[in-house]
Each structure stands twice: as C-alpha cells, then as structure tokens.
Write an enzyme that holds these catalytic residues in place. Structure first.
Site, PDB file in Angstrom:
ATOM      1  CB  ALA A  68      52.850  50.367  22.640  1.00 19.96           C
TER       2      ALA A  68
ATOM      3  CB  CYS B 233      63.137  41.314  19.926  1.00 17.97           C
ATOM      4  SG  CYS B 233      64.361  40.711  21.071  1.00 17.97           S
TER       5      CYS B 233
ATOM      6  CD  GLU C  34      56.431  50.226  14.854  1.00 16.82           C
ATOM      7  OE1 GLU C  34      57.279  49.506  14.319  1.00 16.82           O
ATOM      8  OE2 GLU C  34      55.238  49.856  15.071  1.00 16.82           O
ATOM      9  CD  GLN C  35      51.309  48.981  12.032  1.00 18.69           C
ATOM     10  OE1 GLN C  35      50.816  49.367  10.978  1.00 18.69           O
ATOM     11  NE2 GLN C  35      51.260  47.707  12.404  1.00 18.69           N
TER      12      GLN C  35
ATOM     13  CG  HIS D  24      86.357  21.788  37.139  1.00 22.59           C
ATOM     14  ND1 HIS D  24      85.443  20.825  36.795  1.00 22.59           N
ATOM     15  CD2 HIS D  24      86.621  21.616  38.476  1.00 22.59           C
ATOM     16  CE1 HIS D  24      85.163  20.086  37.864  1.00 22.59           C
ATOM     17  NE2 HIS D  24      85.859  20.553  38.889  1.00 22.59           N
TER      18      HIS D  24
ATOM     19  CE1 TYR E 155      57.422  54.475  17.510  1.00 27.91           C
ATOM     20  CE2 TYR E 155      58.217  55.997  19.187  1.00 27.91           C
ATOM     21  CZ  TYR E 155      57.503  55.760  18.030  1.00 27.91           C
ATOM     22  OH  TYR E 155      56.889  56.802  17.391  1.00 27.91           O
ATOM     23  N   GLY E 156      61.257  49.845  19.002  1.00 29.69           N
ATOM     24  CA  GLY E 156      62.310  48.873  19.330  1.00 29.69           C
ATOM     25  C   GLY E 156      61.959  47.486  18.805  1.00 29.69           C
TER      26      GLY E 156
HETATM   27  C1  FAD Z   1      56.377  35.536  22.348  1.00 35.95           C
HETATM   28  C2  FAD Z   1      57.590  35.563  21.478  1.00 35.95           C
HETATM   29  C3  FAD Z   1      58.818  35.137  21.965  1.00 35.95           C
HETATM   30  C4  FAD Z   1      59.938  35.162  21.155  1.00 35.95           C
HETATM   31  N1  FAD Z   1      61.142  34.757  21.683  1.00 35.95           N
HETATM   32  C5  FAD Z   1      62.240  34.837  20.924  1.00 35.95           C
HETATM   33  C6  FAD Z   1      63.523  34.504  21.471  1.00 35.95           C
HETATM   34  O1  FAD Z   1      63.646  34.105  22.615  1.00 35.95           O
HETATM   35  N2  FAD Z   1      64.615  34.639  20.683  1.00 35.95           N
HETATM   36  C7  FAD Z   1      64.517  35.090  19.401  1.00 35.95           C
HETATM   37  O2  FAD Z   1      65.540  35.231  18.736  1.00 35.95           O
HETATM   38  N3  FAD Z   1      63.328  35.389  18.847  1.00 35.95           N
HETATM   39  C8  FAD Z   1      62.196  35.282  19.585  1.00 35.95           C
HETATM   40  N4  FAD Z   1      60.998  35.635  19.049  1.00 35.95           N
HETATM   41  C9  FAD Z   1      60.945  36.058  17.635  1.00 35.95           C
HETATM   42  C10 FAD Z   1      61.459  37.487  17.470  1.00 35.95           C
HETATM   43  O3  FAD Z   1      60.842  38.328  18.407  1.00 35.95           O
HETATM   44  C11 FAD Z   1      61.188  37.972  16.054  1.00 35.95           C
HETATM   45  O4  FAD Z   1      61.725  37.031  15.144  1.00 35.95           O
HETATM   46  C12 FAD Z   1      61.848  39.312  15.802  1.00 35.95           C
HETATM   47  O5  FAD Z   1      61.504  40.247  16.780  1.00 35.95           O
HETATM   48  C13 FAD Z   1      61.392  39.810  14.413  1.00 35.95           C
HETATM   49  O6  FAD Z   1      61.863  41.093  14.219  1.00 35.95           O
HETATM   50  P1  FAD Z   1      61.657  41.828  12.860  1.00 35.95           P
HETATM   51  O7  FAD Z   1      62.933  42.534  12.587  1.00 35.95           O
HETATM   52  O8  FAD Z   1      61.126  40.955  11.803  1.00 35.95           O
HETATM   53  O9  FAD Z   1      60.501  42.915  13.122  1.00 35.95           O
HETATM   54  P2  FAD Z   1      59.640  43.277  14.393  1.00 35.95           P
HETATM   55  O10 FAD Z   1      60.491  43.487  15.578  1.00 35.95           O
HETATM   56  O11 FAD Z   1      58.528  42.324  14.485  1.00 35.95           O
HETATM   57  O12 FAD Z   1      59.089  44.718  14.010  1.00 35.95           O
HETATM   58  C14 FAD Z   1      58.130  44.945  13.046  1.00 35.95           C
HETATM   59  C15 FAD Z   1      57.476  46.278  13.311  1.00 35.95           C
HETATM   60  O13 FAD Z   1      56.818  46.717  12.137  1.00 35.95           O
HETATM   61  C16 FAD Z   1      55.674  47.474  12.518  1.00 35.95           C
HETATM   62  N5  FAD Z   1      54.788  47.512  11.367  1.00 35.95           N
HETATM   63  C17 FAD Z   1      54.152  46.476  10.765  1.00 35.95           C
HETATM   64  N6  FAD Z   1      53.463  46.906   9.689  1.00 35.95           N
HETATM   65  C18 FAD Z   1      53.680  48.244   9.598  1.00 35.95           C
HETATM   66  C19 FAD Z   1      53.242  49.255   8.709  1.00 35.95           C
HETATM   67  N7  FAD Z   1      52.491  48.944   7.654  1.00 35.95           N
HETATM   68  N8  FAD Z   1      53.617  50.521   8.942  1.00 35.95           N
HETATM   69  C20 FAD Z   1      54.416  50.843   9.995  1.00 35.95           C
HETATM   70  N9  FAD Z   1      54.863  49.931  10.884  1.00 35.95           N
HETATM   71  C21 FAD Z   1      54.516  48.650  10.675  1.00 35.95           C
HETATM   72  C22 FAD Z   1      55.120  46.653  13.706  1.00 35.95           C
HETATM   73  O14 FAD Z   1      54.290  47.424  14.532  1.00 35.95           O
HETATM   74  C23 FAD Z   1      56.403  46.223  14.398  1.00 35.95           C
HETATM   75  O15 FAD Z   1      56.763  47.104  15.449  1.00 35.95           O
HETATM   76  C24 FAD Z   1      59.845  35.639  19.833  1.00 35.95           C
HETATM   77  C25 FAD Z   1      58.619  36.080  19.334  1.00 35.95           C
HETATM   78  C26 FAD Z   1      57.502  36.043  20.134  1.00 35.95           C
HETATM   79  C27 FAD Z   1      56.189  36.545  19.589  1.00 35.95           C
END
Ligand code: FAD
Length: 438
Positions: free
Chosen positions: A37, A43, A33-34, A425, A39-40
């Site tokens: 801040a 979402c 993870e790059q 209810h 981590y996790g």
């Molecule tokens: C403002 C906002 C509100 C949202 N609200 C909702 C909601 O209410 N309900 C819902 O279901 N979804 C919601 N979403 C969407 C949801 O957050 C995303 O669909 C979901 O978190 C995507 O997760 P993911 O598994 O694709 O990866 P992510 O959780 O996006 O993780 C990807 C990680 O990869 C890391 N990364 C990227 N490139 C590299 C690299 N080359 N090397 C190392 N690390 C890298 C990034 O830093 C990041 O931490 C919301 C999104 C936003 C922006």
C-alpha cells in the site's frame, strides 16, 4: 542465495529513482518494499501528495467526503504508476520485509517465505516513522491517530485535538479547520513556528486562529484517555474533550527491525544511519538515503540524496552533501509560508553585515486580484557582497516563488538583479522588485 548488483530496501523517492536509473544502465537491481500500500513511498501515499490534495480540496470548498475520495483517487493513480514504471525498468520488485543478516546479505521475508539476497551495493531507503512520546494513555486510547491515521478517518471529527504544532500538526490544523472542524493544537513551545521570522510566525498564528484553530501554547500534555468514544486530553490539570486526537511529534528514522545490529553499520545518537558526504554508511558499498540518514525530512532532499549516490556509483560527478546549499521549505497552511536561508535573527547571531526589508502582501497588486491580502515578504541581504542571505515569503503562491530565490542564492546573483528584473504582471513574483528595493 540470489545475487544482484544493487539491492534497494524501501520504495522511497531516492531508492526508486536510483533503482530505475541503475536498471536502465544494465544493472541487475532488486527493490524490497514491505508494504504494497506504500509502493511509491511516503510522499505519494501518506505524505506530501495526499495532504496537499486534501488542502487544495478544502480550498476548493469540497466536503470532507469529496476531499477524501479525491485523495484516494490521486494516491491510487500515482501508486499504480510508480509500480508500473519500476517494473518496466526491469527492477525486481519484492514485496517483503528486509533485514540485514550480515554486511552484504539481506533476508527478505513475506508470510512464511524467506529468501536471502546479496549485492555489493545496498541502498537503505526505509524512511521515517512517527515519534511517540511517553504520554500516559496515548497509544492505548481509541480514536487517537498519527498523520497516517488522520488521512483515513471514516468521518470528519467535529472536535479535533492535535498534540504537536510543528509542520505536520499545523498543516492538518489548517486543513481540518477549513473543512469545518473545531481544532485545538497543543504545542510545547511558548510560540508556534519559532524558527521562522517572527513577523510571519505571528501572522500565521493569527490567520490560523481566524480560521478556527485554538492554541494551547507552552503546554505539557499529561494524559490521554477515553470517555466512551470521546478522547480526553489532560493538560495542566484541565480536561479538553475531542472526537479524535492526532499526535504529530516529529518523525524518526525507520531502522527498527532492519537488523543493523548484525552489521558494521553505525547508528547515530539520534537513531539515524550514519553516513559520510556521499551518503555511504560505515560499511563500504552500503548507502543510506532519504529520511533514514537523519537529514532534512523532505522528498526533494531524498531525491537529492539519489543524485549524490547515482553520481558516486556511475562516476558522473562529485556533488555531495557538502555541496548542497540553500534548501528551501514550504509550510502548506493558508496561505503557504515559505523560507530559504537565514532569518534576520540568524544573520544577526552570525555577526553578518546585513540589512532587512519587509513588504506586506496587502501592498501587492496581485494580492488584490486574488482577493487574498494575507501575508508578508521579508528578505535579508549582505550589505558588503549584495548577496541574498535569506527570504521568508508568506503569501499565496509562495511555495513556487521561493524556488526563484534559492536559484539566485545558489548562483550568488546579487539582490539588485531581482530588484530590477522584469517580471510578468500582475503576479506575486513581481513583488520581489519591491521587497528588494532597499
Ligand atoms: C504527513 C506528511 C506530509 C509531508 N509533506 C511533505 C511535503 O509537503 N513536502 C515534502 O517535501 N516532504 C513532505 N513530507 C516528508 C516526505 O514525505 C518524506 O521526507 C519523504 O517521503 C521520505 O522519503 P524516503 O525516500 O526517505 O522514504 P519513504 O518514501 O518514506 O519510503 C520508505 C519505505 O521503506 C519501507 N520500509 C521500511 N522498512 C523496511 C524494511 N525493513 N523492509 C522493506 N521495506 C521497508 C516503508 O514501508 C516505506 O514505503 C511529509 C511527510 C508526512 C508524513
């Protein structure tokens, strides 16, 4: 070169769950993870959890400062918990940028340090990043932020402009209006929420306006510029002045800097990593899960991608993207707007035999208890099979109840079951009796 059974790139929902589960069955796993801040994942840190914490805080009448402090407490707690759970699983957590240098070799770099890792199974879980449209001055201007920046403002803007009236734009519009900002949303389409039932979309616009949101619909933002600390948005020759402007024009798969050009992994026209029904890319053994594979951008679809890949890797099942059905969604404005399956228009266009029914929330006993009469329920059923084709629930608590309808649809439970089911209810769920009472 360090060798692993599995390398996961990105600490997203699917990737972290997969890393933990694979480590638990004895695999040697690394997760890169790059951004510590983050981590996790998105979402927990900058997506669902902080935004819904802020929305709930505004509903509970907290001030901007109190809401921001609470959001920080919640995200820090969850981020630390995620890190601990992953490390306890035995996964090597590597804080570095990952880049493919060939199909099965990853270069990880942090500062001046670089290392090469290899694995037969590699999971791309890099998420998505905010789209930026070519509006002159957008990126060059001060006090212009995206959905992440707006969660870290040092003070509440009195006047907030939002470019983009999609889910993210509207959730922040609702939130900041409730916190007391004057909010203006610039939306390209002539209506908001065009993919929802019209009756719900119109009410949503009315409620947002009642909360203090102004809309500039069918808008073409021509330029963004600063005048001192203020941000000036020019639209159709007219100037609008704000303290802060947020752009929310959708999010695109995060593939930049990932070195995919050094591999045989194919990227689609829309910039997503191309996958088959099992989330496997064009390189056998390399999978792409979550937002990066171009599917629906939700945490729960990312989690569902985990189920697919875990099943494939462990031979536990044959569940795949084709089996996924009836994905519900909720828009967390006030009240929540939730939807699953077809709208009436979509059922009509598909030529299906259907009937539709609507029920205003003002007719629901629990709504009077809640002192919140806003909203409407609308359902569509197939007149030949009695199956539920779709539902739009706009009202307090709809984000919980919509999951009941999804379960009925998945299991082909006829609508008559919900019409006659005993519900506790007074609840909002009990109104399914009435809305399915054709
Ligand atoms: C403002 C906002 C509100 C949202 N609200 C909702 C909601 O209410 N309900 C819902 O279901 N979804 C919601 N979403 C969407 C949801 O957050 C995303 O669909 C979901 O978190 C995507 O997760 P993911 O598994 O694709 O990866 P992510 O959780 O996006 O993780 C990807 C990680 O990869 C890391 N990364 C990227 N490139 C590299 C690299 N080359 N090397 C190392 N690390 C890298 C990034 O830093 C990041 O931490 C919301 C999104 C936003 C922006």
């Amino acid at each position: 070169m360090k060798s692993y059974d599995i390398i996961v790139i990105g600490f997203g929902k699917a990737g972290k769950t997969l890393a933990g589960k694979m480590a638990a069955i004895g695999k040697k796993v690394a997760l890169v993870e790059q951004n510590a801040a983050n981590y996790g994942g998105t979402c927990i840190n900058i997506g669902c959890i902080p935004t819904k914490t802020l929305i709930q805080a505004a509903e509970n009448n907290l001030t901007f400062e109190q809401a921001m402090t609470l959001k920080e407490t919640v995200t820090t707690r969850l981020r630390n918990k995620n890190q601990m759970v992953l490390e306890n699983s035995g996964t090597d957590l590597i804080n570095a940028h990952a880049k493919f240098i060939s199909n099965k070799v990853i270069e990880v770099s942090a500062g001046d340090e670089t290392e090469h890792l290899t694995a037969e199974t590699i999971i791309i879980n890099t998420g998505a990043v905010s789209n930026v449209f070519p509006i002159p001055g957008l990126l060059e201007s001060k006090n212009v932020v995206d959905s992440t920046g707006i969660q870290n403002l040092p003070e509440q803007p009195k006047r907030l402009g939002i470019i983009g009236g999609g889910n993210i734009g509207l959730e922040f519009a609702s939130l900041y209006a409730r916190l007391g900002s004057q909010v203006t949303v610039f939306e390209n389409s002539p209506v908001i929420l065009g993919r929802y039932e019209e009756v719900a979309a119109k009410l949503a616009q009315q409620y947002l306006e009642e909360d203090g949101v102004s809309f500039v619909l069918g808008s073409q933002v021509e330029a963004v510029a600063n005048r001192g600390e203020e941000v000036v948005v020019t639209e159709s020759g007219k100037e609008y002045v704000f303290d802060t402007v947020m752009y929310a024009m959708g999010r695109k798969p995060a593939t930049e800097g990932l070195g995919l050009e050094n591999t045989d992994i194919v990227v689609t026209d829309r910039g997503a990593v191309q996958v088959d029904d099992y989330c496997e890319t064009t390189v056998p053994g390399v999978y792409a899960v979550g937002d990066v594979n171009g599917g629906l951008q939700f945490t729960y679809t990312s989690l569902d991608d985990f189920r697919i890949v875990f099943g494939k890797l462990t031979d536990y099942g044959h569940y795949n993207l084709q089996s996924r059905q009836n994905v519900p969604n909720s828009l967390f404005i006030e009240p929540a707007l939730s939807q699953v399956g077809l709208t009436e228009k979509a059922a009509q266009e598909a030529g299906l035999p259907y009937k539709a029914n609507e029920l205003l929330v003002a007719n629901m006993p629990r709504a009077h208890v809640n002192n919140d009469l806003r909203g409407v329920y609308k359902v569509i059923v197939n007149t030949e099979t009695n199956e539920i084709l779709g539902a739009t629930l706009f009202g307090s608590g709809s984000h919980e109840i919509i999951n009941l309808i999804k379960m009925a649809m998945d299991n082909k439970i006829p609508y008559t079951y919900l019409k006659n089911q005993i519900f506790t209810h007074p609840t909002m769920a009990e109104n399914l009796n009435d809305v399915f009472n054709f």
